[in-house]
Scaffold this motif. Structure first.
Motif, PDB file in Angstrom:
ATOM      1  N   ARG A  29      42.575  14.577  20.684  1.00 57.91           N
ATOM      2  CA  ARG A  29      42.041  15.716  21.437  1.00 57.91           C
ATOM      3  C   ARG A  29      41.126  16.587  20.574  1.00 57.91           C
ATOM      4  N   SER A  30      41.507  16.759  19.296  1.00 58.26           N
ATOM      5  CA  SER A  30      40.643  17.531  18.396  1.00 58.26           C
ATOM      6  C   SER A  30      39.317  16.810  18.178  1.00 58.26           C
ATOM      7  N   ALA A  31      39.387  15.493  18.004  1.00 60.03           N
ATOM      8  CA  ALA A  31      38.159  14.715  17.818  1.00 60.03           C
ATOM      9  C   ALA A  31      37.299  14.767  19.082  1.00 60.03           C
ATOM     10  N   ALA A  32      37.943  14.676  20.246  1.00 58.09           N
ATOM     11  CA  ALA A  32      37.200  14.715  21.510  1.00 58.09           C
ATOM     12  C   ALA A  32      36.476  16.047  21.669  1.00 58.09           C
ATOM     13  N   ALA A  33      37.116  17.131  21.282  1.00 56.83           N
ATOM     14  CA  ALA A  33      36.474  18.446  21.386  1.00 56.83           C
ATOM     15  C   ALA A  33      35.235  18.519  20.495  1.00 56.83           C
ATOM     16  N   GLN A  34      35.335  17.952  19.313  1.00 50.05           N
ATOM     17  CA  GLN A  34      34.183  17.942  18.414  1.00 50.05           C
ATOM     18  C   GLN A  34      33.066  17.047  18.960  1.00 50.05           C
ATOM     19  N   LEU A  35      33.450  15.920  19.530  1.00 56.06           N
ATOM     20  CA  LEU A  35      32.436  15.031  20.129  1.00 56.06           C
ATOM     21  C   LEU A  35      31.702  15.729  21.267  1.00 56.06           C
TER      22      LEU A  35
END
Length: 464
Positions: free
Chosen positions: A180-186
């Motif tokens: 989820r953290s990676a998705a937010a950055q993407l």
């Protein structure tokens, strides 16, 4: 007279009697709750405490002047074990060390290298704490290069499948949180679609040790640098490819977070130009060791051995791990001559370690000047009759709560390495290994160790 008439007269009599008694009660002529006196509801103050506040006493430790057990009496216990028919043809090695003085009180083949079973985990734990520190943590990261998002394993095999728990050791870091953290950055970068790769290149060499006998697949997973909660498999049945399974879970959470994942998850090292998007962090090493030592988890210990290798600049393989562990012990002043380590966890029958070395590590860890390394190691050991692999031993007999030790169990070898507090209050470090009994003799050998040596040590009122 009819029964109905008798019952009616009896009831009437009781009513009349009750009325007269109530009147007497109200006039305070007989005992009762009624009264005609005016009520007095004046609230009385609580009494003032008169005791003088006391400073709490410091926690009492072991008596500094507790008598040292007579070495001859302890040696007799060790010899009784060595001659017990329950150990059969097994060779027994025993070392008992007085923690305060460092003196070895018992040497019964203490210098003979024997198969230590899971007592082998003790030197690995010492080396890990000594080299990396009790507060060392493991990071699992997600890095981006182009349109490829790579999950990079950092040695955490206690990952939660979804959300992590900041107060837990098992599952402190969560793959769902990472995704989820990676998705937010993407999304912040305008990226809505990626391919996913797995980088498990932190460790090298085979994931299975050829020194392990067939059938041990039930006791150890393939050794890889990331896994979803290895403790979830207490009876074996480990995944064939734990790291790839974790990567699939990560990809599923990305999709749930709104990121399109194209194609299949591949295996590839992250590029040098990859940028870190997100990371999750494990519990501290001291807490991780408490899980692995109390449960005698083979997979976790093999991972810990590889982490020692990395910290020492060795290759993160089976051989690199054992070289690094022995080198750290040597640097810390332990005599490792005669030691052969084929693995970290102790499953290999080819492991040969003297009981003396194991007892000396424990004696150092239990000493007053052991620092965080020693305290963390001692705290992580199972306690007799209480937890871990000692939760069902010493129950109702001497040793419950006073034996703190690492167990070792193989088809032909049994060991126990730790500390015991005698009835006189003296702290002893010990290691006992029984090696080479016939298959099927494990339970008998374990009972002999407890009955002949360790429980009598705990009950020892044998000050010299």
């Amino acid at each position: 007279m009819h029964k109905a008439q008798i019952a009616a007269l009896t009831a009437a009599t009781l009513v009349v009697f009750g009325a007269y008694y109530g009147l007497a009660d109200a006039l305070d002529l007989v005992p009762g709750v009624l009264t005609a006196s005016p009520a007095d509801y004046t609230v009385q103050p609580f009494p003032t405490a008169s005791a003088v506040a006391q400073e709490p006493d410091a926690a009492s430790g072991l008596a500094a002047d507790a008598p040292v057990p007579d070495a001859a009496e302890l040696t007799a216990l060790a010899n009784t074990l060595a001659g017990d028919e329950r150990v059969g043809k097994g060779t027994t090695g025993v070392s008992i060390v007085d923690v305060v003085s460092g003196e070895e009180l018992v040497d019964v083949r203490a210098g003979s290298p024997l198969t230590p079973a899971s007592s082998n985990k003790v030197p690995v734990a010492w080396a890990a704490l000594s080299l990396m520190g009790a507060e060392h943590t493991l990071r699992t990261t997600a890095v981006l290069e182009g349109s490829t998002l790579t999950l990079v394993g950092g040695g955490d095999v206690l990952l939660a499948e979804d959300a992590g728990d900041p107060d837990a050791t098992v599952g402190r870091a969560g793959l769902g949180d990472l995704a989820r953290s990676a998705a937010a950055q993407l999304e912040a970068q305008g990226v809505t679609s990626v391919t996913v790769a797995l980088d498990d290149t932190l460790f090298t060499g085979p994931t299975w040790n050829d020194a392990w006998a067939a059938g041990n697949e039930s006791w150890v997973a393939p050794i890889q640098p990331l896994m979803v909660d290895v403790t979830a498999y207490p009876s074996g049945g480990y995944p064939a490819d734990p790291a790839m399974d974790a990567a699939q879970v990560f990809a599923d959470h990305l999709r749930a977070a709104g990121i399109s994942v194209t194609g299949q998850v591949s295996r590839a090292a992250a590029g040098a130009e990859a940028t870190e998007l997100a990371a999750v962090e494990s519990a501290p090493l001291a807490d991780i060791l408490s899980v692995s030592l109390k449960a005698s988890d083979n997979t976790m210990t093999e991972v810990e051995g590889r982490l020692v290798a990395l910290a020492a600049g060795e290759e993160a393989s089976f051989d690199g791990a054992t070289r690094a562990v022995l080198a750290r012990l040597r640097d810390d002043g332990f005599d490792v001559s005669g030691v052969t380590m084929r693995d970290s966890c102790g499953l290999a029958l080819g492991d040969k370690v003297p009981a003396r070395l194991l007892a000396q590590i424990i004696a150092r860890a239990a000493g007053d000047d052991a620092g965080t390394t020693g305290r963390s190691l001692m705290t992580a050991l199972p306690v007799g009759g209480l937890d871990g692999t000692l939760d069902d031993r010493y129950v109702g007999i001497s040793g419950a709560g006073t034996v703190r030790a690492k167990t070792g169990s193989l088809d032909t070898a049994a060991s126990l390495t730790g500390t015991v507090v005698t009835a006189d209050g003296r702290l002893l470090a010990f290691s006992v290994i029984v090696d080479g009994f016939e298959e099927g003799g494990l339970y008998s050998a374990r009972m002999a160790i407890d009955d002949d040596l360790v429980s009598p040590l705990a009950a020892c009122g044998c000050g010299g």
